[in-house]
Design a protein around this motif. Structure first.
Motif, mmCIF file in Angstrom:
data_model
loop_
_atom_site.group_PDB
_atom_site.id
_atom_site.type_symbol
_atom_site.label_atom_id
_atom_site.label_comp_id
_atom_site.label_asym_id
_atom_site.label_seq_id
_atom_site.Cartn_x
_atom_site.Cartn_y
_atom_site.Cartn_z
ATOM 1 N N ALA A 76 0.836 -1.052 0.037
ATOM 2 C CA ALA A 76 -0.038 0.090 0.003
ATOM 3 C C ALA A 76 0.944 1.294 0.077
ATOM 4 O O ALA A 76 1.663 1.490 0.913
ATOM 5 C CB ALA A 76 -1.014 0.051 1.107
ATOM 6 N N LYS A 77 0.894 1.903 -0.996
ATOM 7 C CA LYS A 77 1.783 3.094 -1.162
ATOM 8 C C LYS A 77 1.142 4.446 -0.931
ATOM 9 O O LYS A 77 1.587 5.422 -0.488
ATOM 10 C CB LYS A 77 2.488 3.181 -2.468
ATOM 11 C CG LYS A 77 3.318 2.009 -2.646
ATOM 12 C CD LYS A 77 4.275 2.237 -3.616
ATOM 13 C CE LYS A 77 5.332 1.035 -3.788
ATOM 14 N NZ LYS A 77 6.025 0.809 -5.270
ATOM 15 N N HIS A 78 -0.055 4.627 -1.160
ATOM 16 C CA HIS A 78 -0.867 5.946 -0.974
ATOM 17 C C HIS A 78 -2.172 5.497 -0.267
ATOM 18 O O HIS A 78 -2.803 4.552 -0.405
ATOM 19 C CB HIS A 78 -1.245 6.489 -2.236
ATOM 20 C CG HIS A 78 0.102 6.767 -3.188
ATOM 21 N ND1 HIS A 78 1.014 7.605 -2.850
ATOM 22 C CD2 HIS A 78 0.577 6.253 -4.167
ATOM 23 C CE1 HIS A 78 1.884 7.611 -3.757
ATOM 24 N NE2 HIS A 78 1.696 6.663 -4.675
ATOM 25 N N ILE A 79 -2.671 6.613 0.465
ATOM 26 C CA ILE A 79 -4.090 6.504 1.151
ATOM 27 C C ILE A 79 -4.632 7.966 0.467
ATOM 28 O O ILE A 79 -4.075 9.094 0.791
ATOM 29 C CB ILE A 79 -3.935 6.541 2.575
ATOM 30 C CG1 ILE A 79 -3.016 5.464 2.943
ATOM 31 C CG2 ILE A 79 -5.440 6.328 3.162
ATOM 32 C CD1 ILE A 79 -2.761 5.302 4.320
ATOM 33 N N ASP A 80 -5.925 7.669 0.178
ATOM 34 C CA ASP A 80 -6.663 9.060 -0.214
ATOM 35 C C ASP A 80 -7.780 9.168 0.802
ATOM 36 O O ASP A 80 -8.658 8.405 0.992
ATOM 37 C CB ASP A 80 -7.376 8.787 -1.524
ATOM 38 C CG ASP A 80 -8.251 10.162 -1.991
ATOM 39 O OD1 ASP A 80 -8.451 10.822 -0.976
ATOM 40 O OD2 ASP A 80 -8.334 10.461 -3.215
ATOM 41 N N PHE A 81 -7.258 10.134 2.019
ATOM 42 C CA PHE A 81 -8.205 10.164 3.155
ATOM 43 C C PHE A 81 -9.541 10.704 2.800
ATOM 44 O O PHE A 81 -10.390 10.364 3.372
ATOM 45 C CB PHE A 81 -7.575 10.976 4.211
ATOM 46 C CG PHE A 81 -6.200 10.296 4.890
ATOM 47 C CD1 PHE A 81 -6.324 8.953 5.410
ATOM 48 C CD2 PHE A 81 -4.878 10.709 4.590
ATOM 49 C CE1 PHE A 81 -5.232 8.464 5.793
ATOM 50 C CE2 PHE A 81 -3.727 10.311 5.221
ATOM 51 C CZ PHE A 81 -4.047 9.080 5.795
ATOM 52 N N GLY A 247 4.492 8.317 6.108
ATOM 53 C CA GLY A 247 4.716 9.553 5.528
ATOM 54 C C GLY A 247 3.539 10.510 5.134
ATOM 55 O O GLY A 247 3.494 11.353 4.874
ATOM 56 N N ARG A 248 2.636 9.485 5.258
ATOM 57 C CA ARG A 248 0.970 10.209 4.922
ATOM 58 C C ARG A 248 0.469 10.705 6.062
ATOM 59 O O ARG A 248 -0.658 11.148 6.246
ATOM 60 C CB ARG A 248 0.128 8.959 4.496
ATOM 61 C CG ARG A 248 0.629 8.003 3.355
ATOM 62 C CD ARG A 248 0.455 8.891 2.075
ATOM 63 N NE ARG A 248 1.519 8.373 1.438
ATOM 64 C CZ ARG A 248 1.676 9.193 0.207
ATOM 65 N NH1 ARG A 248 0.950 10.159 -0.392
ATOM 66 N NH2 ARG A 248 2.901 9.145 -0.595
#
Ligand SMILES: Cc1cc2nc3c(=O)[nH]c(=O)nc-3n(C[C@H](O)[C@H](O)[C@H](O)COP(=O)(O)OP(=O)(O)OC[C@H]3O[C@@H](n4cnc5c(N)ncnc54)[C@H](O)[C@@H]3O)c2cc1C
Length: 393
Positions: A76-81, A247-248
């Motif tokens: 999982a590299k990105h999270i769109d909160f 980092g997110r």
């Protein structure tokens, strides 16, 4: 039905799945970058050649089947909160509740080139690689095998003790040294414990260099201020840090672990929990990771009923440093332990929480000495599929 997405199939991720999978109101998706669950407390045993890596790995797909959840193998590299979705490769995985349970990884404090010439003991692949290198050296080298371990924390100490014992069992001489920047090994633990462990380690013929900084790591060479130590194997166990996903998040501890609020959430987001080592609130240990799991599972249930949640508070049950030769030194519920009891307690806890009956059986035989010390060379290739992705439903 509410979508619960958990990133990381370690102790806290598994704990949450096991608490919630029977509740029909939830659909759980477990994401891990590896196609197997691996058991960290036994990494020193695997790296030192005592235990086959197969004993500590359990297929994620099988786990997902057993606990009726979906599993995605991929990083999982990105999270769109805002949109409430996790991005894994080309997939968007929507969530109502998200749990970040990604643990930690080795930190080189910015000296990333150290990684090229040193092994770490923070993943199953690295442990397999150390084991293979050790066996190779033992088969070809007439002189003592020289091992430099950088970092005198639990991992470095346990590995040093096990590897020396393993080589001794195979009548192979060693030249092992632990290099620690602080004034003492096991920095932060009570003096009585550090003294006992120091005495034991040195009585085994392992050299401890405290107050010593490693300035560079070259191929086969650990560079100190006033000398260079030629080494057949260099192991880096000098620090851990939060993984990339940290980092997110806005508020991080200096080592990159995520700062949480009183209810184990971060970034001011109601639906995002941080569990286990990924959070900086407690010491990195299995009992804490499990307590996060119990709390977060209960919190998700309450929130989905629109009920408020209580603050998270975990108890410190202690620790044991498992040394070769049947000695476990530490503290359990505030009571000092030293000897066979501590050692057996450590492995008993490992047997309890290891996945798979076959693995449990193999571990019991290993602890009781009913199987050979070296459980055979790894039979499977290293499974590092971080760039690949597969889905199991
Ligand atoms: C060598 C070693 C020995 C230890 N010995 C002990 C011990 O004896 N007793 C004890 O109590 N504790 C011990 N610990 C600490 C203990 O293992 C950890 O505290 C515990 O594993 C933390 O659980 P966790 O669920 O937070 O993370 P982990 O168990 O580390 O699980 C994290 C998971 O997240 C996955 N992941 C990470 N990033 C991503 C991503 N972006 N996408 C998808 N998946 C991702 C990883 O593959 C991993 O499976 C040891 C640790 C090490 C390294």
């Amino acid at each position: 039905m509410k979508n619960i997405v958990i990133i990381g199939a370690g102790f806290s991720g598994q704990g949450i799945v096991q608490k919630l999978y029977r509740d029909r109101r939830f659909r759980i998706t477990l994401i891990d970058k590896n196609p197997y669950i691996s058991y960290k407390p036994l990494y020193p045993d695997v790296a030192s050649g005592r235990l086959s890596a197969n004993v500590i790995e359990y297929p994620l797909e099988e786990y997902a089947r057993r606990y009726s959840c979906d599993a995605i193998v991929g990083e999982a590299k990105h999270i769109d909160f805002e949109q409430k979705k996790v991005i894994v490769g080309t997939m968007n995985v929507p969530y109502d509740f998200l749990v970040i349970a990604t643990g930690v990884e080795a930190s080189f404090y910015g000296q990333n080139h150290f990684r090229e010439n040193a092994y770490t003991i923070d993943s199953s692949e690295q442990c397999r690689a150390v084991q293979e290198r050790l066996r190779y050296l033992m088969s070809i080298k007439k002189e003592p095998v020289s091992i430099s371990i950088i970092g005198g924390g639990y991992t470095g100490i346990e590995f040093a003790s096990h590897v020396r014992h393993y080589c001794e069992n195979h009548k192979k001489q060693t030249n092992i040294r632990i290099i620690e920047q602080q004034k003492t090994i096991l920095n932060g633990l009570p003096e009585t414990i550090t003294k006992r462990v120091t005495n034991y380690i040195t009585s085994c013929g392992i050299q401890i260099l405290t107050g010593t900084q490693v300035l560079d790591i070259k191929s086969g060479m650990a560079v100190l201020e006033n000398k260079q130590l030629a080494s057949d194997i260099i192991i880096w166990t000098a620090g851990m840090q939060g993984t990339n996903i940290s980092g997110r998040f806005k508020q991080l501890a200096p080592n990159g672990r995520i700062k949480i609020d009183a209810t184990a959430r971060a970034n001011g987001l109601d639906s995002v929990f941080i569990a286990g080592d990924a959070s900086d609130k407690y010491r990195m240990s299995v009992p804490f990771a499990k307590q996060y799991a119990v709390y977060i599972a209960a919190a998700i249930k309450r929130l989905s009923y629109g009920k408020p949640i209580r603050p998270f508070c975990a108890k410190d049950y202690g620790y044991v440093v498992a040394l070769a030769g049947g000695r476990g030194v530490g503290q359990l519920n505030g009571i000092a332990v030293d000897g066979l009891f501590g050692y057996l307690f450590h492995y008993f806890m490992c047997v309890l929480s290891l996945q798979g009956w076959r693995n449990k059986g193999k571990l019991i035989r290993f602890v009781l000495g009913w199987s050979p010390h070296d459980a055979g060379l790894p039979t499977e290739p290293c499974a590092n599929n971080s760039d690949e992705m597969s889905i199991h439903k």
